[in-house]
Motif scaffolding. Structure first.
Motif, mmCIF file in Angstrom:
data_model
loop_
_atom_site.group_PDB
_atom_site.id
_atom_site.type_symbol
_atom_site.label_atom_id
_atom_site.label_comp_id
_atom_site.label_asym_id
_atom_site.label_seq_id
_atom_site.Cartn_x
_atom_site.Cartn_y
_atom_site.Cartn_z
ATOM 1 N N ARG A 209 39.874 46.757 29.386
ATOM 2 C CA ARG A 209 38.490 46.275 29.501
ATOM 3 C C ARG A 209 37.997 46.347 30.940
ATOM 4 N N SER A 210 38.472 47.341 31.657
ATOM 5 C CA SER A 210 38.152 47.454 33.087
ATOM 6 C C SER A 210 36.650 47.573 33.328
ATOM 7 N N ASN A 211 35.949 48.296 32.469
ATOM 8 C CA ASN A 211 34.499 48.465 32.667
ATOM 9 C C ASN A 211 33.773 47.129 32.574
ATOM 10 N N ASP A 212 34.130 46.319 31.566
ATOM 11 C CA ASP A 212 33.494 45.009 31.412
ATOM 12 C C ASP A 212 33.831 44.098 32.586
ATOM 13 N N ILE A 213 35.069 44.177 33.058
ATOM 14 C CA ILE A 213 35.495 43.294 34.144
ATOM 15 C C ILE A 213 34.821 43.690 35.457
ATOM 16 N N GLU A 214 34.680 44.986 35.700
ATOM 17 C CA GLU A 214 34.008 45.428 36.921
ATOM 18 C C GLU A 214 32.535 45.030 36.921
ATOM 19 N N ALA A 215 31.934 44.978 35.744
ATOM 20 C CA ALA A 215 30.516 44.591 35.654
ATOM 21 C C ALA A 215 30.318 43.079 35.695
ATOM 22 N N LEU A 216 31.403 42.309 35.561
ATOM 23 C CA LEU A 216 31.304 40.851 35.519
ATOM 24 C C LEU A 216 31.004 40.299 36.905
ATOM 25 N N ALA A 217 29.969 39.476 36.992
ATOM 26 C CA ALA A 217 29.605 38.802 38.248
ATOM 27 C C ALA A 217 29.420 37.323 37.941
ATOM 28 N N VAL A 218 30.304 36.490 38.514
ATOM 29 C CA VAL A 218 30.271 35.052 38.258
ATOM 30 C C VAL A 218 29.520 34.365 39.393
ATOM 31 N N PRO A 219 28.396 33.694 39.107
ATOM 32 C CA PRO A 219 27.645 33.011 40.177
ATOM 33 C C PRO A 219 28.524 32.030 40.949
ATOM 34 N N PHE A 220 28.374 32.057 42.264
ATOM 35 C CA PHE A 220 29.195 31.190 43.115
ATOM 36 C C PHE A 220 28.791 29.722 42.979
#
Length: 541
Positions: A209-220
């Motif tokens: 699931r590398s594509n989904d993980i690379e697109a994941l951005a968790v607000p700080f």
């Protein structure tokens, strides 16, 4: 003495009527034997399990209103079916729930969407739009610390378990929820590797699931200007900040690289002074704007008017042609001298037994201009544009719909004719009436008493006959002088609604829902007027 009293009591009790015995059997069945009770508990357990899962998902997504409805309906269903007295409710509850879920809710929700700007670029809330805009313009902070991260998942949602390199604090967040401190994380070697309620992804799953993980951005944090944590490998994370700066108090979004200020205009998007719009926007209530656009915007009004006229023509001609052809065949096959009636009837109802969408597809192949059966075999290789010429396409659609629809009218008219008493016909003959007079003055009025409600239903069906149009021509050929809507010469209102909502680059669900409301009102008004007019025919009975 006890036996004597028992005998007297039994003799005094009146015998039960058949209806009372039937009611008693229903009560016993509803009350249930042990086997019925076990089956009831098993079915309710399945319903409760589904409701519990739905409640859990709704709780995670903060859908409190829907969650409350699920809990109330589930509790009501359990109360009804565990009660020994609510017998009518046990039969009515499933139908009412399905009616509310698939009819009433659909109508209400469609009506609500018709008063919003819901569509491409305006799908979610303002907070979601702001988060999406900030994520789309993230750049890595040059001196960002390196965070140890672990990819976790819950109910299909990815999250990051982040370990702060300075103090070792552990926090958890998702794309839609900023990082929050957690106390129950499992730490190994100074890195958080698991947390209760979440599933830790293995190295193989991270790669998958590398594509989904690379697109994941968790607000700080809750402030979108603080940036987000992103990871490339699922092991180490870095701080990214957006080139857009959001000011919630002023309702502005500023591009720090160019200095351009985009302002919330109240129409569901940030717009610059030059009219440039940042997308995605968000969903807002626009009132009657969609309806006003439909009648004032020339790029929408012109094709809408053309499609509306063709929709009425298609529905009226389809009903009239199928009815008169079906009636003609019914009169022929109702004649006493007709031989081999059953064989002919079976042959005539084959188009009705064949799935309509498959029939339309087959006719579409036979009407193909280049290699269709009709041009190549019947017309000896002619190039007749059955489906590409605007007028021929409309004629073709009507002919195919006639082929698909006349068997139904044939069956209805045949049954209605057989229901007319024979002595009525004999009395008319005795009075000197000829066959045409008998048909026009006696059989047809009596026939219309039965058939008129079905004709109204057939009109409503053909008014929204999506299958035949879309499977045969897909609404084409395309109108060349229209740029506002992707419509064609054979499009009905319903197929135009489908194209506005689900095809093209810009999908306008709000406008499509407004069209749907218009269709509903038109069909409802016609049905009400028609049913009132048919009351005059009831006097013939």
């Amino acid at each position: 003495m006890t036996d004597t009293l028992s005998t007297e009591t039994n003799e005094a009790a009146p015998p039960q009527t058949p209806r009372q015995r039937s009611a008693a059997r229903m009560a016993d069945a509803a009350g249930g034997s042990l086997r019925g009770l076990i089956a009831k508990i098993a079915l309710l357990a399945i319903v409760d399990a589904i409701a519990l899962y739905a409640a859990f998902v709704l709780f995670l997504h903060n859908e409190w209103l829907v969650l409350a409805l699920v809990v109330v309906v589930t509790a009501l269903v359990n109360w009804i079916y565990f009660s020994r007295r609510k017998i009518p409710a046990k039969y009515l509850a499933p139908g009412i729930i399905m009616l509310v879920l698939f009819q009433i809710f659909t109508l209400v929700y469609t009506g609500y969407i018709g008063f919003t700007n819901y569509g491409t670029g305006h799908n979610g809330s303002k907070d979601q739009a702001v988060a999406s805009l900030m994520r789309s313009s993230l750049v890595r902070v040059e001196d960002s610390p390196t965070y140890d991260v672990t990819v976790v998942e819950r109910v299909g949602e990815l999250g990051l378990l982040v370990t702060d390199p300075t103090d070792g604090d552990v926090s958890l967040g998702t794309a839609m929820k900023p990082l929050e401190a957690v106390d129950d994380a499992t730490v190994e070697g100074g890195k958080a590797v698991a947390v209760d309620g979440w599933t830790t992804l293995s190295f193989a799953e991270v790669l998958q699931r590398s594509n989904d993980i690379e697109a994941l951005a968790v607000p700080f944090s809750d402030d979108p200007n603080d940036g987000a944590i992103r990871t490339q490998d699922g092991q180490k994370g870095y701080l990214y900040v957006s080139t857009l700066e959001y000011d919630a108090a002023a309702g502005t979004m500023t591009d720090v690289t160019t200095g351009t200020v985009y302002t919330d205009t109240g129409e569901g998007a940030f717009v610059s002074a030059e009219g440039e719009e940042l997308l995605p926007g968000w969903q807002v209530f626009v009132g009657f704007d969609n309806f006003i656009r439909a009648v004032t915007d020339p790029t929408i009004r012109t094709p809408l008017l053309s499609v509306t006229i063709w929709t009425f023509v298609f529905a009226i001609v389809s009903v009239a042609s199928t009815f008169f052809l079906g009636l003609l065949l019914a009169l022929v096959f109702n004649h006493k001298g007709m031989r081999f009636k059953n064989v002919y009837r079976i042959m005539l109802i084959l188009p009705y037994a064949f799935p309509a969408f498959l029939g339309a597809l087959i006719w579409g192949g036979m009407m193909n201009e280049s290699f269709g059966f009709i041009n190549q075999v019947i017309f000896g290789g002619a190039d007749i544009p059955w489906l590409t010429d605007p007028w021929l396409a409309k004629v073709s659609v009507l002919l195919v719909n006639l082929w698909l629809g006349f068997p139904y009218m044939f069956l209805v008219c045949l049954g209605a004719l057989q229901g007319i008493p024979e002595d009525v016909n004999e009395a008319a003959v005795v009075d000197g009436a000829n066959p045409w007079q008998i048909f026009r003055r006696i059989k047809l009025p009596l026939l219309l008493v039965t058939v008129t409600p079905l004709l109204i239903a057939s009109f409503a069906f053909n008014f929204n006959n999506f299958n035949t149009i879309y499977m045969l021509t897909e609404g084409g050929p395309r109108m060349q002088d229209v740029s506002g809507l992707p419509v064609g010469h054979t499009d009905l209102l319903i197929s135009m609604v489908y194209k506005v909502a689900f095809t093209g680059e810009n999908r306008d669900y709000g406008l499509a829902s407004a069209f749907t409301i218009i269709i509903f009102i038109v069909v409802a008004v016609i049905a009400v007027i028609s049913f009132r007019k048919t009351k005059a025919l009831e006097e013939l009975n």
